[in-house]
Motif scaffolding. Structure first.
Motif, PDB file in Angstrom:
ATOM      1  N   THR A 156       6.894 -34.859 -35.855  1.00  0.00           N
ATOM      2  CA  THR A 156       5.826 -33.878 -36.006  1.00  0.00           C
ATOM      3  C   THR A 156       5.624 -33.080 -34.723  1.00  0.00           C
ATOM      4  OG1 THR A 156       4.711 -35.308 -37.603  1.00  0.00           O
ATOM      5  CG2 THR A 156       3.398 -33.567 -36.598  1.00  0.00           C
ATOM      6  N   VAL A 184       0.147 -30.671 -39.339  1.00  0.00           N
ATOM      7  CA  VAL A 184       0.928 -30.485 -38.119  1.00  0.00           C
ATOM      8  C   VAL A 184       0.097 -29.767 -37.075  1.00  0.00           C
ATOM      9  CG1 VAL A 184       2.969 -29.358 -37.131  1.00  0.00           C
ATOM     10  CG2 VAL A 184       3.105 -30.458 -39.376  1.00  0.00           C
ATOM     11  N   LEU A 194       2.135 -30.946 -43.479  1.00  0.00           N
ATOM     12  CA  LEU A 194       3.378 -31.707 -43.572  1.00  0.00           C
ATOM     13  C   LEU A 194       3.449 -32.353 -44.948  1.00  0.00           C
ATOM     14  CD1 LEU A 194       5.790 -32.440 -41.729  1.00  0.00           C
ATOM     15  CD2 LEU A 194       4.612 -34.598 -41.247  1.00  0.00           C
TER      16      LEU A 194
END
Length: 236
Positions: A156, A184, A194
């Motif tokens: 991430t 994110v 995400l």
């Protein structure tokens, strides 16, 4: 209250959610369709538009099937997916000319000025890492929420690092309803989400390689796309 005011009030309470799924789609495969279904389950779209890119900037050195073939395959996959999709789903031809996504979004916003609309741009994690190569990518990040379909091995933090720091909102501005693991980044007007657990063993590279070797691609792409590839002799 006038009719127009009533429509505006209703739109604010129930904004339409329009998803744009961008990619080279060379070819579109079952992994892409799984991502579309998973994103819809989470975000409940009103419309979903597949947008095959004419020449993605991060794939300038890669040979791509001609745009008309990729658009045709996206159209066929969309038709097949539409049977299980409850809303408007179709391919968009906006990327036949390069870098036309932003004008298309602005035009859609202008055409629906009396409605509250949220745009979501769906993209794979590997493509998002190359987003600084896109023309006016900062503008796109400000116009749309992004939904990133993650892939194994991509962290991430790596996705967050490609976002210009001046677009980031304050740390305390994160939306309460979004679990931290699913966001994110929170930008000034948009969010980058995400989408986990939708990874697939299918890849466009594998489909092309198997077709080139004369191996079966059954089950990797939809039935209509498989038929099209075989009839057109693509990736031989």
């Amino acid at each position: 209250m006038t009719t127009a005011q009533a429509h505006r009030t209703a739109a604010k309470q129930h904004p339409r959610r329009i998803a744009i799924f961008g990619g080279s789609f060379d070819p579109i495969h079952n992994g892409h369709l799984s991502v579309a279904r998973a994103a819809d389950r989470r975000f409940n779209f009103d419309e979903l538009h597949f947008i095959p890119a004419s020449r993605p900037p991060h794939k300038l050195k890669q040979h791509l099937a001609p745009f008309p073939h990729r658009f045709a395959m996206v159209s066929l996959a969309s038709t097949e997916l539409r049977t299980s999709f409850r809303r408007w789903l179709k391919p968009a031809r906006i990327s036949a000319a390069r870098n036309s996504t932003i004008p298309w979004i602005r035009s859609a916003i202008s055409a629906t000025s009396t409605m509250a609309i949220g745009f979501f741009f769906m993209i794979g994690a590997d493509a998002f890492l190359d987003i600084p190569m896109w023309k006016e990518y900062e503008t796109l990040l400000m116009l749309c929420d992004f939904i990133i379909a993650n892939r194994p091995g991509i962290r991430t933090e790596a996705l967050r690092l490609v976002i210009p720091p001046d677009l980031m909102a304050r740390a305390d501005a994160k939306k309460e309803e979004d679990p931290p693991s699913q966001v994110v980044a929170q930008l000034h007007k948009t969010s980058v989400y995400l989408l986990e657990n939708v990874s697939s063993e299918v890849s466009a590279t594998d489909v092309r390689r198997r077709q080139q070797r004369g191996q079966s691609i059954h089950g990797l792409v939809s039935a209509r796309v498989e038929e099209y590839i075989l009839k057109q002799g693509l990736y031989k």
